[in-house]
Enzyme design. Structure first.
Site, PDB file in Angstrom:
ATOM      1  N   SER A 206      57.206 -21.315   3.066  1.00 25.61           N
ATOM      2  CA  SER A 206      56.266 -22.321   2.669  1.00 25.61           C
ATOM      3  C   SER A 206      55.990 -22.224   1.301  1.00 25.61           C
ATOM      4  O   SER A 206      57.044 -22.138   0.276  1.00 25.61           O
ATOM      5  CB  SER A 206      54.887 -22.400   3.406  1.00 25.61           C
ATOM      6  N   ASP A 426      60.033 -31.237   9.617  1.00 24.71           N
ATOM      7  CA  ASP A 426      58.892 -30.388   8.951  1.00 24.71           C
ATOM      8  C   ASP A 426      58.026 -31.476   8.143  1.00 24.71           C
ATOM      9  O   ASP A 426      58.515 -32.080   7.270  1.00 24.71           O
ATOM     10  CB  ASP A 426      59.524 -29.491   7.900  1.00 24.71           C
ATOM     11  N   HIS A 455      56.862 -25.959  10.967  1.00 17.60           N
ATOM     12  CA  HIS A 455      56.933 -25.240   9.604  1.00 17.60           C
ATOM     13  C   HIS A 455      56.716 -23.891   9.738  1.00 17.60           C
ATOM     14  O   HIS A 455      56.002 -23.027  10.121  1.00 17.60           O
ATOM     15  CB  HIS A 455      55.571 -25.901   9.099  1.00 17.60           C
TER      16      HIS A 455
END
Length: 520
Positions: A206, A426, A455
């Site tokens: 991320s 995602d 994710h």
């Protein structure tokens, strides 16, 4: 980030507009004292060790004020070590201390044994000091409805965002100018020096992908291996990235509604996803008037369901909550889901404070609220699920008390081969961001989970993805393909529905996603 990235394809014009020179190198620091590691293991991760490291608050003045970073380590056990592997769960604001234990245990043993897996709390986070908490209880219930249907409601939410920014400036005026991605990257290189390693390997999820890419830009000669999973689009940091997320999360919310429809024999809400979605919005309207148990109103409901956009392993809990409310007006499953996914404790207050401090400092944000209002209503008309919730989450940046820096272009031709992972659906960091970074990092390879919507996709029960990860960390092997993706894996199976009164069970995927967090 609250793991947001724009659904944008990188055109030459966009890339040219984002390119900035990397910040000037800081003055050289004195050699770091050797780290003192102490056992701090748990039943789950018994070999975990802890240490702390002093780093300059301002890396341009290495002899000035020092702050403390908290570190963890799972030491290598193989005869030959490949050196340190730093891991980061995202954020900004995510704690990486436990992630080191998870990564070391989830990788194949022969691979993990070759690395010192290093977790760290970035500056301002968790057990690092000082740890930011701008406004304790900022997310206490019941908060105003996120959708500003009246001028009064809009001003109430706006005042709340401004007061958070003011509180941060009042409490941390001396720290906020140094809360940014580049400063965190300087800290990472200080960790490398303290470890006595000429190079590091890095594995980030991320926002951690942006952190790793910026480190690689500033210190390309210090990178041995680089793994980026669920990739931030660096051409949109951060305002455009957050707008782009709204569309993607709306699609993921509808994917949940479609999953509930396919499992009508369990949830009995019908087989039409559109009607189930309408029932969800009817629940939202009812909770806006009368919050469940005086605690879960419309905004808290959004907070509860947003995590379903990050990880479909949460869908059974969310489906139970919706079905029980719609069919029986039973709020117990909803309250349980809120406590599990939506409620914010002191750790969450800290994470949000760091999130705001870094993103608001990293780049310029619109200072005219008219721009925010116009853009968010435009998104809301097409993708209502998270548009205003997301806008208020980031709105303190319109009032942030520090000066702004410029985003770093992560374009890089000096790196060894890097390995990138991205799911096509995602929501938090949409697929085009992964494609963009693949283009910007010369010699990188992109592994795609086709049809996947989670994710954070490696070390989460997809054997195909994990095989590529293990091979790369073992000996640097990367796939090479002819198309945009160098390798494609099938998506992980959808979760299985769960009977209304059945308890949830832990899985490796749920363990990872609890560590990654829901709002990054």
């Amino acid at each position: 980030m609250r793991t947001r990235a724009a659904v944008l394809c990188a055109s030459a014009a966009v890339l040219a507009g984002s390119v900035t020179a990397p910040p000037a190198q800081a003055a050289p620091a004195a050699p770091a004292a050797p780290l003192v590691w102490k056992a701090c293991g748990s039943i789950t991760y018994p070999t975990l060790q802890c240490a702390s490291l002093k780093v300059p608050l301002d890396h341009a003045h290495p002899s000035g004020r020092q702050i403390t970073l908290a570190l963890t380590r799972v030491p290598h056990t193989a005869q030959t070590s490949q050196g340190p592997l730093l891991v980061n769960p995202g954020g900004p604001g995510g704690s990486g201390l436990t992630l080191a234990g998870y990564v070391a245990s989830a990788l194949p043993k022969p691979v993990a044994a070759q690395y010192d897996v290093i977790g760290f709390d970035p500056r301002g986070v968790g057990r690092s000091s000082p740890a930011l908490d701008c406004a304790p209880g900022h997310f206490k219930t019941v908060r105003p409805d996120s959708v500003p249907a009246s001028a009064v409601l809009e001003q109430t939410n706006l005042a709340r965002a401004a007061s958070f920014a003011t509180a941060c400036g009042r409490k941390y005026a001396d720290v906020l100018p140094y809360m940014d991605t580049v400063s965190a990257v300087r800290d990472m290189d200080a960790i490398r020096q303290a470890l006595g390693a000429p190079r590091i390997s890095y594995f980030g999820y991320s926002y951690g992908t942006y952190l790793g890419a910026v480190y690689a830009k500033l210190y390309p000669q210090r990178v041995r291996r680089l793994v980026l999973d669920s990739i931030v689009d660096p051409t949109g940091v951060w305002y455009k990235d957050n707008l782009g997320q709204d569309y993607a999360f709306n699609n993921r919310h509808r994917a949940l509604m479609a999953w509930i429809a396919r499992n009508d024999s369990t949830y009995h809400l019908g087989k039409d996803p559109a009607k189930i979605e309408a029932a969800w919005y009817a629940m939202r309207a009812a909770l806006a008037k009368k919050p469940a148990d005086g605690a879960v109103g419309a905004t808290e409901l959004e907070d509860t369901f947003i995590p379903g956009g990050y990880y479909d392993g949460y869908w059974p809990d969310l489906a139970q909550a919706l079905a029980a409310y719609v069919r029986e007006k039973n709020t117990k499953p909803l309250m349980a889901a809120y406590e599990k996914f939506g409620a914010v404790d002191a750790s969450g207050d800290n994470g949000y404070s760091v999130y705001a401090a870094v993103q608001c400092r990293d780049t310029s944000w619109p200072t005219s609220w008219k721009r925010w209002r116009t853009d968010t209503w435009a998104v809301y008309r097409k993708a209502p699920f998270m548009a205003w919730n997301n806008a208020w989450y980031n709105a303190p940046c319109a009032f942030w008390p520090t000066s702004k820096s410029e985003p770093v272009s992560i374009a890089n031709t000096q790196l060894p081969p890097a390995l990138l992972f991205q799911a096509t659906n995602d929501a938090a960091t949409p697929y085009p961001g992964g494609v963009t970074v693949h283009r910007l990092l010369a010699r990188s390879s992109l592994v795609v989970e086709d049809g996947g919507g989670n994710h954070g996709i490696t070390l989460s029960d997809n054997t195909c993805l994990d095989t590529y990860l293990a091979a790369y960390l073992n000996d640097g092997t990367v796939p090479h393909g002819a198309g945009v993706a160098d390798a494609v894996c099938k998506k992980s199976p959808d979760p299985k529905p769960r009977a209304m009164k059945a308890a949830s069970t832990a899985s490796r995927g749920s363990t990872l996603h609890d560590l990654l967090g829901y709002r990054r």
